[in-house]
Design a protein around this motif. Structure first.
Motif, mmCIF file in Angstrom:
data_model
loop_
_atom_site.group_PDB
_atom_site.id
_atom_site.type_symbol
_atom_site.label_atom_id
_atom_site.label_comp_id
_atom_site.label_asym_id
_atom_site.label_seq_id
_atom_site.Cartn_x
_atom_site.Cartn_y
_atom_site.Cartn_z
ATOM 1 N N SER A 178 0.841 -1.202 0.000
ATOM 2 C CA SER A 178 0.000 0.000 0.000
ATOM 3 C C SER A 178 0.873 1.248 0.000
ATOM 4 O O SER A 178 1.863 1.339 0.715
ATOM 5 N N ASP A 188 -5.001 3.293 0.613
ATOM 6 C CA ASP A 188 -4.819 1.919 0.141
ATOM 7 C C ASP A 188 -5.016 0.913 1.268
ATOM 8 O O ASP A 188 -5.408 -0.228 1.026
ATOM 9 N N SER A 189 -4.683 1.327 2.474
ATOM 10 C CA SER A 189 -4.859 0.459 3.635
ATOM 11 C C SER A 189 -5.074 1.320 4.860
ATOM 12 O O SER A 189 -4.720 2.508 4.883
ATOM 13 N N THR A 198 -6.462 -3.853 4.431
ATOM 14 C CA THR A 198 -6.386 -3.331 3.069
ATOM 15 C C THR A 198 -7.762 -2.889 2.593
ATOM 16 O O THR A 198 -8.795 -3.286 3.123
ATOM 17 N N LEU A 244 -7.134 -3.352 -3.356
ATOM 18 C CA LEU A 244 -6.028 -4.285 -3.127
ATOM 19 C C LEU A 244 -6.543 -5.671 -2.764
ATOM 20 O O LEU A 244 -5.923 -6.689 -3.098
#
Length: 245
Positions: free
Chosen positions: A37, A130-131, A153, A157
């Motif tokens: 990420s 992203d996370s 996540t 992703l």
């Protein structure tokens, strides 16, 4: 005594809530993302109450270390805080990173509804990530705890991971699983952080009681010494006057 009773209830809730966290860990362990990420969202778990030692400053320091010393974390990563105590600490040094804060959560034992509400607001906040890195205090024993980070996540992703691509899934499956996994992770972090808080508060109250007893004993000894010295001086004056006559 009150803190000890609350600690026992918090530990029971923690044991039940940790099942949610262990299920999450198993999912992401078998389905790791292909690419790391790039943009993380930090969610710091604390509370609105004080009188519990350094329980809040530990997660605040862990968050600052993660943003300052990690190559994987962007110094401009967004930060969301659960609890007014860590919010006040982080606002002074990471005010530009603060995007959202939550309070009045976990006044008693945290519930899954509290965690689901927080997860829903995070997803609807519009913050890109992203996370999610959840920073909370891990319960080690009744007298110790340590700041820990768990990562969840996002939908993209999760959908691209090899473990999930091997199966045929509906389009909204990854989205629902990502939101549910985030709520699970937040709930596990909330109940464990609550147990750490009650443990730290019990220790703080115990230390305060011991310090008060020591102070009372010290002041009592000092008073008795002063009283004895005053009586001795009066006796010396009486004996001196009687000898003069």
């Amino acid at each position: 005594m009150i803190a000890s009773t609350k600690l026992a209830k918090a530990q029971r809730a923690m044991q039940a809530g940790k099942e949610y966290g262990s299920a999450n860990s198993e999912i992401f362990q078998h389905a790791p993302p292909e690419t790391p990420s790039k943009r993380k969202l930090f969610v710091v778990v604390s509370s609105d109450k004080g009188l519990c030692g350094g329980i809040h400053s530990s997660v605040s320091k862990a968050t600052r270390r993660a943003l300052a010393g990690s190559d994987q974390a962007d110094p401009a990563s967004p930060v969301m805080v659960i609890g007014d105590k860590s919010k006040g600490q982080l606002s002074r040094v990471l005010g530009q990173n603060m995007t959202m804060s939550f309070n009045q959560i976990g006044r008693d034992i945290p519930t899954f509804a509290d965690a689901a509400g927080v997860a829903d607001l995070i997803v609807k906040s519009g913050v890109e990530y992203d996370s999610v890195s959840i920073v909370y205090n891990k319960f080690v024993s009744a007298i110790s705890y340590e700041p820990t980070t768990v990562e969840v996540t996002n939908e993209k992703l999760l959908k691209e991971s090899p473990g999930f691509r091997a199966y045929e899934m509906e389009d909204d499956f990854a989205k629902d699983l990502a939101e549910f996994a985030l709520a699970n992770a937040i709930y596990a972090a909330l109940v464990e952080a609550h147990a750490c808080e009650q443990s730290a508060r019990r220790n703080a109250m115990d230390n305060a009681s011991n310090n008060a007893k020591d102070m009372i004993n010290k002041l009592t000894l000092q008073y008795n010494r002063g009283r004895q010295a005053s009586i001795t001086n009066e006796l010396v004056d009486i004996i001196t006057g009687a000898s003069a006559l």
